[in-house]
Design a protein around this motif. Sequence first.
Motif, short mmCIF file in Angstrom:
data_model
loop_
_atom_site.label_atom_id
_atom_site.label_comp_id
_atom_site.label_asym_id
_atom_site.label_seq_id
_atom_site.Cartn_x
_atom_site.Cartn_y
_atom_site.Cartn_z
N MET A 190 35.99 5.38 -23.49
CA MET A 190 35.11 4.83 -22.45
C MET A 190 33.69 4.64 -23.00
SD MET A 190 36.40 6.45 -18.81
CE MET A 190 35.96 8.10 -19.19
N LYS A 191 33.22 5.59 -23.83
CA LYS A 191 31.87 5.44 -24.42
C LYS A 191 31.81 4.23 -25.33
CE LYS A 191 30.15 10.14 -24.26
NZ LYS A 191 30.80 11.37 -24.65
N ALA A 192 32.88 3.96 -26.06
CA ALA A 192 32.90 2.83 -27.01
C ALA A 192 33.24 1.51 -26.32
CB ALA A 192 33.94 3.12 -28.10
N ALA A 193 33.63 1.58 -25.05
CA ALA A 193 34.10 0.37 -24.35
C ALA A 193 32.99 -0.65 -24.15
CB ALA A 193 34.70 0.75 -23.00
N LYS A 194 33.36 -1.89 -24.36
CA LYS A 194 32.49 -3.01 -24.05
C LYS A 194 33.25 -3.82 -23.01
CE LYS A 194 29.88 -6.82 -26.03
NZ LYS A 194 29.14 -6.98 -24.82
N ILE A 195 32.83 -3.70 -21.75
CA ILE A 195 33.53 -4.37 -20.66
C ILE A 195 33.23 -5.86 -20.70
CG2 ILE A 195 33.84 -4.51 -18.16
CD1 ILE A 195 32.96 -1.52 -18.08
N VAL A 196 34.29 -6.64 -20.76
CA VAL A 196 34.16 -8.10 -20.78
C VAL A 196 35.01 -8.64 -19.64
CG1 VAL A 196 34.59 -10.20 -22.11
CG2 VAL A 196 33.88 -8.11 -23.29
N ASP A 197 34.37 -9.37 -18.75
CA ASP A 197 35.09 -9.95 -17.61
C ASP A 197 35.51 -11.37 -17.98
OD1 ASP A 197 36.11 -10.89 -15.26
OD2 ASP A 197 34.45 -10.16 -14.02
N PRO A 198 36.83 -11.59 -18.17
CA PRO A 198 37.31 -12.91 -18.57
C PRO A 198 36.94 -14.02 -17.57
CG PRO A 198 39.11 -11.31 -18.59
CD PRO A 198 37.91 -10.62 -18.03
#
Length: 165
Positions: free
Chosen positions: A75-83
């Motif tokens: 979760m710390k490394a996550a980069k949330i990308v909304d398609p």
Amino acid sequence: MMAAMNPRPNYITPAGYAALKAEYDALFAEERPKLVEIISWAAGNGDRSENGDYIYGRKKLREIDRRLGWLSRRMKAAKIVDPKQQPDRDRIFFGATVTIADEDDHHRALTLVGDDEADAGKGLVGWNSPIARALRGASTGDLRRVSLPAGDKEYEVIAITYPGA
């Protein structure tokens, strides 16, 4: 001395991140406290060397703590990308659902998602998988060669869609 490597970004969809967070919250707030209670109870029953509840509980607690650590790092490394926010919908990027055809004209639909969300049975392919790497940036009609363990295979991109389109 080795140079520190920058790990690849851990791209993930908003739904994928929510699933990781839900699992973390359930383990931390529900499973772990129940287990700690069982271990405390079992520890109070005397000899721990032959106490199955105690031994099993400690083993299970270590597994939960390991999983919590892994989830926390992801979760710390996550980069949330909304398609849904993808401006260029004519090419294949993260979150695209792609219909491809092989040399035998067998069609299959794949959605490129974060590696933590991948589920081949549901057509969800990890962003760093060989097929996803080969398809990145392709447009409808492009041919892409994928190196698979069974040998190279060529696919044609038939269609590209994004959520909310």
